[in-house]
Design a protein around this motif. Structure first.
Motif, short mmCIF file in Angstrom:
data_model
loop_
_atom_site.label_atom_id
_atom_site.label_comp_id
_atom_site.label_asym_id
_atom_site.label_seq_id
_atom_site.Cartn_x
_atom_site.Cartn_y
_atom_site.Cartn_z
N LYS A 258 33.16 64.61 44.73
CA LYS A 258 32.35 65.28 43.71
C LYS A 258 33.18 65.41 42.43
O LYS A 258 34.41 65.49 42.47
CB LYS A 258 31.92 66.66 44.20
CG LYS A 258 30.95 66.64 45.38
CD LYS A 258 29.63 66.04 44.99
CE LYS A 258 28.62 66.07 46.13
NZ LYS A 258 28.21 67.43 46.52
N ASP A 259 32.49 65.46 41.30
CA ASP A 259 33.19 65.66 40.02
C ASP A 259 32.64 66.82 39.22
O ASP A 259 33.00 67.00 38.06
CB ASP A 259 33.15 64.38 39.18
CG ASP A 259 31.73 63.93 38.82
OD1 ASP A 259 30.76 64.67 39.13
OD2 ASP A 259 31.59 62.84 38.22
N ASP A 260 31.78 67.64 39.86
CA ASP A 260 31.17 68.77 39.12
C ASP A 260 31.19 70.07 39.92
O ASP A 260 30.46 71.00 39.59
CB ASP A 260 29.73 68.43 38.74
CG ASP A 260 28.80 68.37 39.94
OD1 ASP A 260 29.26 68.01 41.04
OD2 ASP A 260 27.61 68.71 39.78
N GLN A 261 32.03 70.13 40.96
CA GLN A 261 32.06 71.32 41.81
C GLN A 261 33.45 71.97 41.74
O GLN A 261 34.41 71.47 42.35
CB GLN A 261 31.71 70.96 43.26
CG GLN A 261 30.25 70.57 43.41
CD GLN A 261 29.85 70.27 44.84
OE1 GLN A 261 30.68 70.15 45.74
NE2 GLN A 261 28.56 70.16 45.07
N PRO A 262 33.57 73.08 41.03
CA PRO A 262 34.87 73.77 40.90
C PRO A 262 35.46 74.11 42.27
O PRO A 262 34.77 74.56 43.17
CB PRO A 262 34.51 75.05 40.13
CG PRO A 262 33.22 74.75 39.45
CD PRO A 262 32.48 73.80 40.34
N GLY A 263 36.76 73.88 42.40
CA GLY A 263 37.47 74.18 43.64
C GLY A 263 37.41 73.07 44.67
O GLY A 263 38.23 73.01 45.58
N LEU A 264 36.45 72.16 44.53
CA LEU A 264 36.27 71.09 45.51
C LEU A 264 36.50 69.72 44.90
O LEU A 264 37.33 68.95 45.37
CB LEU A 264 34.86 71.18 46.12
CG LEU A 264 34.68 72.36 47.08
CD1 LEU A 264 33.22 72.72 47.25
CD2 LEU A 264 35.29 72.01 48.44
N GLY A 265 35.76 69.41 43.86
CA GLY A 265 35.92 68.16 43.14
C GLY A 265 35.38 68.33 41.73
O GLY A 265 34.17 68.44 41.56
N LEU A 266 36.27 68.38 40.76
CA LEU A 266 35.87 68.66 39.38
C LEU A 266 36.65 67.77 38.43
O LEU A 266 37.85 67.60 38.58
CB LEU A 266 36.11 70.13 39.04
CG LEU A 266 35.62 70.62 37.68
CD1 LEU A 266 34.10 70.60 37.62
CD2 LEU A 266 36.14 72.04 37.39
N ASP A 267 35.94 67.22 37.46
CA ASP A 267 36.57 66.41 36.42
C ASP A 267 37.13 67.33 35.35
O ASP A 267 36.38 67.99 34.63
CB ASP A 267 35.55 65.45 35.81
CG ASP A 267 36.18 64.43 34.86
OD1 ASP A 267 37.20 64.77 34.24
OD2 ASP A 267 35.63 63.33 34.73
N VAL A 268 38.44 67.41 35.26
CA VAL A 268 39.12 68.23 34.26
C VAL A 268 39.90 67.31 33.34
O VAL A 268 40.95 66.77 33.72
CB VAL A 268 40.06 69.27 34.91
CG1 VAL A 268 40.77 70.09 33.85
CG2 VAL A 268 39.27 70.18 35.85
#
Length: 275
Positions: free
Chosen positions: A44-54
């Protein structure tokens, strides 16, 4: 069975020739991700703490788990790509990704298309509401209220179909980050999905939301693999066991969710099996 990334292609070709010379009863072992020299992993690239694009870098618990598993398989060349819940089976079956580590709950239906390693974590479904909402203390309180779920997820259906709760409206958004936006602006009353996902969003904006913290299902996060790749499944399970035994899993859970009120699971999950 065919995979895009293979280790020792020349050796494999020679092996194929050798098979011709062996008796008919001998069979070539099917290819597996354990033979790969590189991996493309969907997260994921839009779920904070799990998979996030920063700032162009993917970070989070699932991202770290993906890297740990790849390292355990001896694969150094890893490409991470962002995927949505609705894309997980499609991209894995088509070969666009070799593996999926993306809050991917193991279900009987998904097992017909995907082989699952793990689970690497057992989350529980819970509810997030706006901070000022004080009348929702459990799943039964969602009757007559609007609920949002991400496309490709089964979370809200477990409430309506599974528990027979008559919600006012079931909205489906492209991603859970869109559901959270709708919750914030007041167009839905609640978002219900895995507590790790909700905790990540809560940690980003703790003054706007309230975590009900009254779970009602188990969600087994699996590592999605090409269907029938038993060797990779067994290797993934060994990696997950080691991840908990050496303390890495607990360290990662503390790193990503330690500042929330979430009570994380710290023991090795019971595996589903690779058949």
């Amino acid at each position: 069975m065919w995979f895009r990334h293979r280790r020792g292609a020349a050796a494999a070709a020679l092996g194929t020739v050798a098979v011709i010379l062996l008796p008919a009863c001998s069979a070539e072992r099917e290819e597996s991700l354990v033979d790969a020299d590189s991996l493309t992993i969907g997260v994921k690239d839009d779920q904070p703490g799990l998979g996030l694009d920063v700032n162009g870098e993917l970070v989070g618990f699932d991202v770290d788990v993906a890297h740990y598993i790849a390292a355990h398989l001896g694969i150094e060349e890893v490409e991470l790509v962002g995927i949505t819940s609705a894309e997980r089976e499609e991209k894995l079956v088509s070969g666009e990704v070799d593996m999926v580590v993306a809050t991917y709950s193991i279900t009987p239906g998904r097992k017909t298309e995907v082989t699952f390693g793990g689970p690497y974590y057992v989350a529980k479904q819970d509810i997030l509401v706006r901070a000022e909402e004080d009348a929702v203390d459990g799943v039964r309180d969602l009757e007559g209220r609007s609920v949002c779920q991400g496309a490709g997820s089964n979370s809200a259906f477990r409430i309506t179909d599974g528990l027979g709760i008559d919600v006012l409206e079931l909205q489906e958004a492209e991603t859970y980050s869109v559901c959270i936006e709708r919750l914030s602006e007041g167009s839905v009353d609640a978002v219900s999905t895995d507590n790790l996902i909700l905790a990540g969003f809560l940690a980003e904006d703790p003054d706007s939301f309230r975590f009900v913290n009254n779970p009602f299902t188990d969600e087994k996060y699996g590592v999605g693999l090409p269907h029938g790749d038993v060797a990779a499944c067994e290797a993934v399970n060994k990696a997950v066991s080691e991840m908990y035994q050496d303390g890495t899993a607990v360290d990662l859970l503390e790193e990503w969710f330690g500042e929330t009120d979430l009570e994380v699971v710290r023991t090795v999950p019971q595996f589903e099996g690779c058949d």
